[in-house]
Design an enzyme around this catalytic site. Structure first.
Site, PDB file in Angstrom:
ATOM      1  N   PRO A 120      -3.060   2.273  19.806  1.00 55.01           N
ATOM      2  CA  PRO A 120      -1.875   1.630  19.234  1.00 55.01           C
ATOM      3  C   PRO A 120      -2.074   1.491  17.729  1.00 55.01           C
ATOM      4  CG  PRO A 120      -3.269   0.002  20.348  1.00 55.01           C
ATOM      5  CD  PRO A 120      -3.940   1.322  20.517  1.00 55.01           C
ATOM      6  N   THR A 156      -0.392  -0.920  12.132  1.00 55.04           N
ATOM      7  CA  THR A 156       0.548  -1.173  11.025  1.00 55.04           C
ATOM      8  C   THR A 156       1.996  -0.807  11.355  1.00 55.04           C
ATOM      9  OG1 THR A 156       0.267   1.034  10.087  1.00 55.04           O
ATOM     10  CG2 THR A 156      -1.252  -0.649   9.299  1.00 55.04           C
ATOM     11  N   SER A 193       0.812  -1.216   0.000  1.00 56.45           N
ATOM     12  CA  SER A 193       0.000   0.000   0.000  1.00 56.45           C
ATOM     13  C   SER A 193       0.853   1.279   0.000  1.00 56.45           C
ATOM     14  CB  SER A 193      -0.941  -0.077   1.196  1.00 56.45           C
ATOM     15  OG  SER A 193      -1.859   0.954   1.175  1.00 56.45           O
ATOM     16  N   ASN A 246      -8.254   9.532   5.967  1.00 59.94           N
ATOM     17  CA  ASN A 246      -7.095   9.356   5.088  1.00 59.94           C
ATOM     18  C   ASN A 246      -7.452   9.011   3.640  1.00 59.94           C
ATOM     19  OD1 ASN A 246      -7.765   6.635   5.109  1.00 59.94           O
ATOM     20  ND2 ASN A 246      -6.249   6.090   6.649  1.00 59.94           N
ATOM     21  N   ARG A 289      -0.311   6.114  18.440  1.00 59.14           N
ATOM     22  CA  ARG A 289      -0.673   7.356  17.745  1.00 59.14           C
ATOM     23  C   ARG A 289      -1.501   8.251  18.667  1.00 59.14           C
ATOM     24  NH1 ARG A 289       1.055   6.411  12.752  1.00 59.14           N
ATOM     25  NH2 ARG A 289       0.697   4.371  11.817  1.00 59.14           N
TER      26      ARG A 289
END
Ligand code: 16G
Ligand code: MG
Length: 548
Positions: free
Chosen positions: A496, A499, A68, A376, A504
């Protein structure tokens, strides 16, 4: 058909031995990591997809080789279930266990999966495989195919395709063509026909100009956009940049543009307010951006796309005289400005779910029309069978319902598809006669900031309420609440990453300065209470010392 599981082990030992002892985990969207450690994982996922197809009565399962938006040295694999959905959650742990067993245990482990799940190994099995354009993808794709062959399954290779294309092929094949033809041409044909029918000869309207810059992230999306343009009849003027001459996702693509809040490398000089679009390396995410006349970068992210689409669809339903339930699904990352606009101005029900397409998709299935987008840029719209039937019936007499049917064809419902989403946005902006200024004027985003914090073990952070509330470490949420209450329109949460090995932090508040200060305060709390490692909080553009 008789199957000798010894073959599975023999193949693994000779060609795909496990070369890393670090455990791997089927994360938010499959396995991801450095390509040199993935051969054995890929081979085993070929084995798993074959078994999964057998348990689903021979229905096609997809295996996409891609990392990705990750950098070039990484690769990864995503499994696609028969209806085009992400691999069923209960199989994620089966996948994780299979990827981690030692080569010598492989034969017995596969035998156990077969017996635990009562799989008829003699039955037919069909697996579609595709890959992105990283240089190690062909090698890894071959490993997947060999995994299928080891269990005597049928494998069909599609070569370089976008992730959403592979989802499309899986659904098209499993619905025997009802969704489209399971070929690259079938995919282009379905989307282009719908787009050009909707556009007709009205290429411009009001403030809408037929011109667009497309940042292909040096990934598959760039190649496929060029293929689209070859087949389209000049219905959309697109200049493709980052076509594949540079490294995939490096200083370009949807993730770069969204996280860094900056234009991609290779941007030509364009007039202010020119519409620009960025997709990620496998083209399942899309964001828009532009530069205003003061030279400021402006982002139109997944929240903007969701609100634009929801507004348009609400209006169409009214014109079609149809009473269908519509809902919008977001994650905690959705900007508070967008959520307020959806709830108070559009008056569409809005739900919040944990991060990851599978959660959004699942929730969106509960509505007649479910619009889902992550900030996103991952997202799509799904229509229930009931909605499709009613719209079809209405189209006999109502011309707007005819338009809506074309809109359904334009949307890749199987998963977020950057190119399909972009064609939809272009259709809506054209029909409204809007430029990017009109679109941006619908609501104001609250300033927001994300930080990353390295901790000893990110799993000490657990969350609930769609990741908006932190359950452990005990005391962290109370501390966050206290800090947030000091900020006007303040909101913050921690989770958490699924990936990356980090925690975060997301923060938003009434002003940019307050947002920064809130993010740092919360970042420091995480650092203190969740075992921060290293002296820093990582900001997209810089690093800041902790405990300031
Ligand atoms: C994956 C997810 C994406 C999510 C992101 C979060 C899919 C297809 N992709 O890329 O939806 O936003 O992970 O990453 O589900 P994080 O857990 O590292 O924040
Ligand atoms: Mg992607």
């Amino acid at each position: 058909m008789s199957i000798n599981l010894r073959t599975v082990y023999a193949f693994a030992r000779e060609m795909y031995p496990k070369n890393s002892s670090t455990p791997v985990q089927y994360g938010t969207a499959g396995f991801r990591g450095r390509a040199e450690f993935l051969d054995s994982v890929m081979y085993r996922m070929g084995v798993l997809a074959t078994l999964r197809s057998r348990i689903r009565g021979g229905a096609v399962i997809g295996v996409m080789v891609t990392a990705s938006h990750n950098p070039e040295p990484d690769n990864g694999v995503k499994l696609i279930d028969p209806k085009g959905e992400m691999l069923e959650a209960s199989w994620e742990s089966i996948a994780t266990d299979l990827a981690n067993v030692e080569d010598s245990e492989l034969e017995a482990h596969v035998a156990k999966i077969i017996s635990d799940n009562k799989i008829d190994v003699g039955s037919s099995s069909n697996v579609f495989v595709g890959m992105d354009n990283r240089y190690h993808s062909p090698r890894l794709l071959k490993a997947v195919a060999d995994g299928v062959i080891a269990l005597k399954g049928n494998v069909r290779e599609f070569g370089i395709v976008t992730t959403p294309m592979l989802h499309f092929f899986v659904v098209a094949a499993n619905t025997r063509g009802a969704y489209g033809q399971p070929t690259e041409e079938g995919y282009y044909r379905k989307l282009i026909t719908a787009f050009e029918t909707l556009r007709g000869d009205k290429l411009e309207n009001g403030n809408y100009r037929n011109k667009l810059i497309f940042d292909g992230a040096n990934g598959v999306g760039a190649r496929k956009m060029l293929q689209f343009l070859k087949r389209m009849h000049n219905s959309l003027q697109v200049e493709v940049i980052n076509k594949g001459d540079g490294k995939i996702n490096e200083n370009c693509g949807a993730d770069h543009v969204k996280v860094k809040q900056a234009v991609p490398i290779g941007m030509p000089i364009v007039e202010p307010y020119t519409r620009c679009v960025s997709v990620d390396g496998d083209a399942d995410r899309v964001v828009y951006f532009f530069t205003d006349d003061a030279g400021h970068f402006r982002l139109l992210d997944g929240d903007r796309i969701a609100t634009l689409v929801a507004d348009y669809l609400m209006d169409m339903l009214k014109r079609c005289d149809l009473d269908l339930s519509m809902g919008l699904v977001q994650t905690a990352y959705a900007n508070g400005g967008s959520t307020d606009y959806i709830a108070n101005t559009l008056k569409v029900p809005v739900a919040c779910v944990p991060t990851g397409v599978k959660h959004l998709h699942h929730k969106a299935l509960q509505y007649d029309i479910g619009v889902y987008f992550e900030a996103n840029g991952h997202g799509t719209i799904i229509f229930s069978d009931n909605a499709k039937c009613l719209i079809k019936a209405q189209s006999e007499t109502n011309p707007n319902a005819k338009i809506l049917l074309q809109i359904i064809d334009l949307i890749n419902e199987t998963v977020g598809d950057a190119i399909s989403d972009m064609l939809l946005v272009e259709t809506i902006l054209n029909s409204k006669g809007w430029d990017v200024k009109d679109w941006l004027a619908t609501y104001d985003d609250l300033p927001n900031l994300q930080l990353k914090i390295k901790v000893q073990d990110r799993n000490v952070i657990t969350t609930t309420d769609a990741e908006r509330v932190c359950v452990t470490p005990v005391g962290l949420q109370e501390a966050i609440d206290k800090v947030v209450s000091n900020y006007k329109r303040g909101r913050a949460f921690v989770r958490p990453s699924g990936t990356e090995d980090v925690v975060r932090v997301y923060a938003e508040a009434a002003t940019k300065d307050e947002t920064e200060s809130l993010a740092y305060e919360v970042g420091n709390l995480v650092h203190q209470l969740a075992g921060g490692v290293g002296p820093e909080l990582i900001h997209p553009g810089k690093t800041i010392s902790a405990h300031i």
